[in-house]
Design a protein around this motif. Sequence first.
Motif, PDB file in Angstrom:
ATOM      1  N   LEU A   1       0.795  -1.314  -0.073  1.00 40.52           N
ATOM      2  CA  LEU A   1      -0.002  -0.032  -0.102  1.00 40.52           C
ATOM      3  C   LEU A   1       0.990   1.320  -0.095  1.00 40.52           C
ATOM      4  O   LEU A   1       0.399   2.412  -0.168  1.00 40.52           O
ATOM      5  N   ALA A   2       2.018   1.296   0.419  1.00 37.51           N
ATOM      6  CA  ALA A   2       2.813   2.425   0.271  1.00 37.51           C
ATOM      7  C   ALA A   2       3.262   3.057  -0.978  1.00 37.51           C
ATOM      8  O   ALA A   2       3.419   4.129  -0.976  1.00 37.51           O
ATOM      9  N   TYR A   3       2.917   2.183  -1.869  1.00 38.31           N
ATOM     10  CA  TYR A   3       3.118   3.010  -3.399  1.00 38.31           C
ATOM     11  C   TYR A   3       1.871   3.172  -3.980  1.00 38.31           C
ATOM     12  O   TYR A   3       0.950   2.283  -4.212  1.00 38.31           O
ATOM     13  N   GLN A   4       1.499   4.559  -4.296  1.00 32.44           N
ATOM     14  CA  GLN A   4       0.316   4.650  -4.410  1.00 32.44           C
ATOM     15  C   GLN A   4      -0.127   5.306  -5.925  1.00 32.44           C
ATOM     16  O   GLN A   4      -1.320   5.337  -6.166  1.00 32.44           O
ATOM     17  N   GLY A   5       1.053   5.695  -6.763  1.00 30.80           N
ATOM     18  CA  GLY A   5       0.687   6.182  -8.021  1.00 30.80           C
ATOM     19  C   GLY A   5      -0.045   7.434  -8.221  1.00 30.80           C
ATOM     20  O   GLY A   5      -1.360   7.429  -8.520  1.00 30.80           O
ATOM     21  N   LEU A   6       0.796   8.280  -7.735  1.00 32.76           N
ATOM     22  CA  LEU A   6      -0.096   9.661  -7.597  1.00 32.76           C
ATOM     23  C   LEU A   6       0.356  10.812  -8.556  1.00 32.76           C
ATOM     24  O   LEU A   6       1.567  10.937  -8.897  1.00 32.76           O
ATOM     25  N   PHE A   7      -0.708  11.436  -9.327  1.00 32.77           N
ATOM     26  CA  PHE A   7      -0.505  12.150 -10.483  1.00 32.77           C
ATOM     27  C   PHE A   7      -1.429  13.387 -10.474  1.00 32.77           C
ATOM     28  O   PHE A   7      -2.662  13.362  -9.705  1.00 32.77           O
ATOM     29  N   SER A   8      -1.005  14.172 -11.485  1.00 30.14           N
ATOM     30  CA  SER A   8      -1.888  15.501 -11.282  1.00 30.14           C
ATOM     31  C   SER A   8      -3.216  15.460 -11.870  1.00 30.14           C
ATOM     32  O   SER A   8      -3.242  14.591 -12.915  1.00 30.14           O
ATOM     33  N   ALA A   9      -4.053  16.153 -11.041  1.00 26.51           N
ATOM     34  CA  ALA A   9      -5.532  16.027 -11.552  1.00 26.51           C
ATOM     35  C   ALA A   9      -5.718  16.421 -13.211  1.00 26.51           C
ATOM     36  O   ALA A   9      -6.793  16.172 -13.681  1.00 26.51           O
ATOM     37  N   HIS A  10      -4.977  17.359 -13.704  1.00 27.61           N
ATOM     38  CA  HIS A  10      -5.199  17.774 -15.112  1.00 27.61           C
ATOM     39  C   HIS A  10      -5.005  16.847 -16.003  1.00 27.61           C
ATOM     40  O   HIS A  10      -5.481  16.975 -17.202  1.00 27.61           O
ATOM     41  N   HIS A  11      -4.615  15.556 -15.560  1.00 27.68           N
ATOM     42  CA  HIS A  11      -4.416  14.419 -16.582  1.00 27.68           C
ATOM     43  C   HIS A  11      -5.803  13.915 -16.728  1.00 27.68           C
ATOM     44  O   HIS A  11      -5.885  12.785 -17.704  1.00 27.68           O
ATOM     45  N   LEU A  12      -6.799  14.035 -16.111  1.00 30.50           N
ATOM     46  CA  LEU A  12      -7.928  13.384 -16.121  1.00 30.50           C
ATOM     47  C   LEU A  12      -8.619  13.133 -17.539  1.00 30.50           C
ATOM     48  O   LEU A  12      -8.990  12.147 -18.048  1.00 30.50           O
ATOM     49  N   ALA A  13      -8.832  14.418 -18.192  1.00 30.71           N
ATOM     50  CA  ALA A  13      -9.561  14.480 -19.460  1.00 30.71           C
ATOM     51  C   ALA A  13      -8.457  13.600 -20.437  1.00 30.71           C
ATOM     52  O   ALA A  13      -9.156  12.870 -21.169  1.00 30.71           O
ATOM     53  N   GLN A  14      -7.260  13.870 -20.403  1.00 28.78           N
ATOM     54  CA  GLN A  14      -6.203  12.845 -21.241  1.00 28.78           C
ATOM     55  C   GLN A  14      -6.534  11.338 -21.162  1.00 28.78           C
ATOM     56  O   GLN A  14      -6.591  10.755 -22.112  1.00 28.78           O
ATOM     57  N   ILE A  15      -6.490  11.028 -19.865  1.00 33.18           N
ATOM     58  CA  ILE A  15      -6.758   9.635 -19.868  1.00 33.18           C
ATOM     59  C   ILE A  15      -8.095   9.084 -20.039  1.00 33.18           C
ATOM     60  O   ILE A  15      -8.624   7.843 -19.677  1.00 33.18           O
ATOM     61  N   GLN A  16      -9.156   9.919 -20.272  1.00 32.20           N
ATOM     62  CA  GLN A  16     -10.457   9.623 -20.609  1.00 32.20           C
ATOM     63  C   GLN A  16     -11.196   8.931 -19.561  1.00 32.20           C
ATOM     64  O   GLN A  16     -11.881   7.975 -19.827  1.00 32.20           O
ATOM     65  N   LEU A  17     -11.301   9.700 -18.492  1.00 30.10           N
ATOM     66  CA  LEU A  17     -12.055   9.104 -17.137  1.00 30.10           C
ATOM     67  C   LEU A  17     -13.221  10.290 -17.190  1.00 30.10           C
ATOM     68  O   LEU A  17     -12.823  11.421 -17.111  1.00 30.10           O
TER      69      LEU A  17
END
Length: 477
Positions: free
Chosen positions: A163-179
């Motif tokens: 659980l220590a590794y979480q894969g955190l990324f900027s919110a502005h990528h949301l549209a690009q990754i189509q969610l």
Amino acid sequence: MQVLHVCSEIFPLLKTGGLADVIGALPAAQIADGSDVRVLLPAFPDLKKGIVDTQSVATLQTFAGYVELRFGQFNGVGIYLIDAPGLYDRPGSPYHDESQYDYTDNYLRFALLGWVGCEIACGLDTYWRPDIVHAHDWHAGLTCAYLAARGRPAKSVFTVHNLAYQGLFSAHHLAQIQLPPSFFNLYGLEFYNQISYLKAGLFYADHITAVSPTYAKEITLPEFGYGMEGLLQQRLSEGRLSGILNGVDPAIWDPTYDLLLTARYNRDTLESKLENKRQLQVAMGLKIDEKMLIFSVVSRLTKQKGLDLVLEALPGLLEQGGQLVLLGAGDAVLQQGFLAAAAEHPGQVGVQIGYHEAFSHRIIGGADVIMVPSRFEPCGLTQLYGLKYGTLPLVRRTGGLADTVNDASLENLADSIASGFSFEDSNASSLQRAIRRAFVLWSRPSLWRYVQRQAMGMDFSWQVAAVAYRDLYQRLL
């Protein structure tokens, strides 16, 4: 039942941690148990090299450009590879460059992994379609979110390996990754104003598993939950979080057949283990004496693994006449500490910095005790190898270590369940007391042999895990 595992590495082709060992063994055990299982991976260079004769399944346009899905076989398991050279054809680690910096486009590389996992569930391969999509760790976490966005075409399971590794990324990528924008909130994949690929798995999966029953409970506590404990407490109360223990692959780890050992042995021929001990003492420049108790460490050198405590407890271990063998690499301060101990105590401490799979077998086959004093440990495989090889584990009672090692207390000896040594508190004095108990048991050779045989008789095969996963999948379906 058709099952698709979505993940980022597989032993022996590509390994950075225990996840690869799981994917290298679990699917084959599930196939032997009667399920139709395939694995989806990014086409990293080592995977393309190791999985040959692949056929094209589909070419598709994605938010990351054109990619090709290819299919082949490895060790009897069907493997899908996402062939996107611009994203995956890079030297070194799957996650970072040669300077240890995370790739800046990791958000895209691992979003694509989840997206393709969902597309396969929606029928991308016209000949095969999974009932269950089983995603592993943050790299595959978005799989569960894409499945939810597409109306859940298959049931999903998400396994937490760490659980220590979480894969955190900027919110502005949301549209690009189509969610959908609606997914970015507290009841979704938002985590402190970022996208958490780990939380996507935890929130949207139909069921969450951890890699041991104790770790499944621990991650609902603030000490181990990394901010996810509230969500995990809720999943536990809903009956949607459980722990299934990892196994050991007997084709790789079994002292009866292990060709990497000088002498092979089993629980009835334990005297043959002594030849491995002698060879280990020779190889590490230690005093050759079968009566000396050899403690060993095979590990990444990090504070998480509690190896600073080993350094602190080392003088007492050596004063009692013990020897220490260490194989590992990592934290520079710990490396220097162990190298200094080896220089100061020649004949008693042997250290090899780095990692060599073959030498790890020789250490576990030749040592008397394997130390895993971790501050936290989701499952741990090293102690399982120790049990299998009659090299008694000395562990802290946490996560999978608590589930697999029973302290050689008087009660456990009387109940015939003793299999090693364990201690509660993460400090050097607690570790020193466990080391002392190891010396006491060592002074009673027939009792030591008895505990060795107990340990070697325990069943941590992948078949046990395969049955547990099958039962879980059937409940979901």
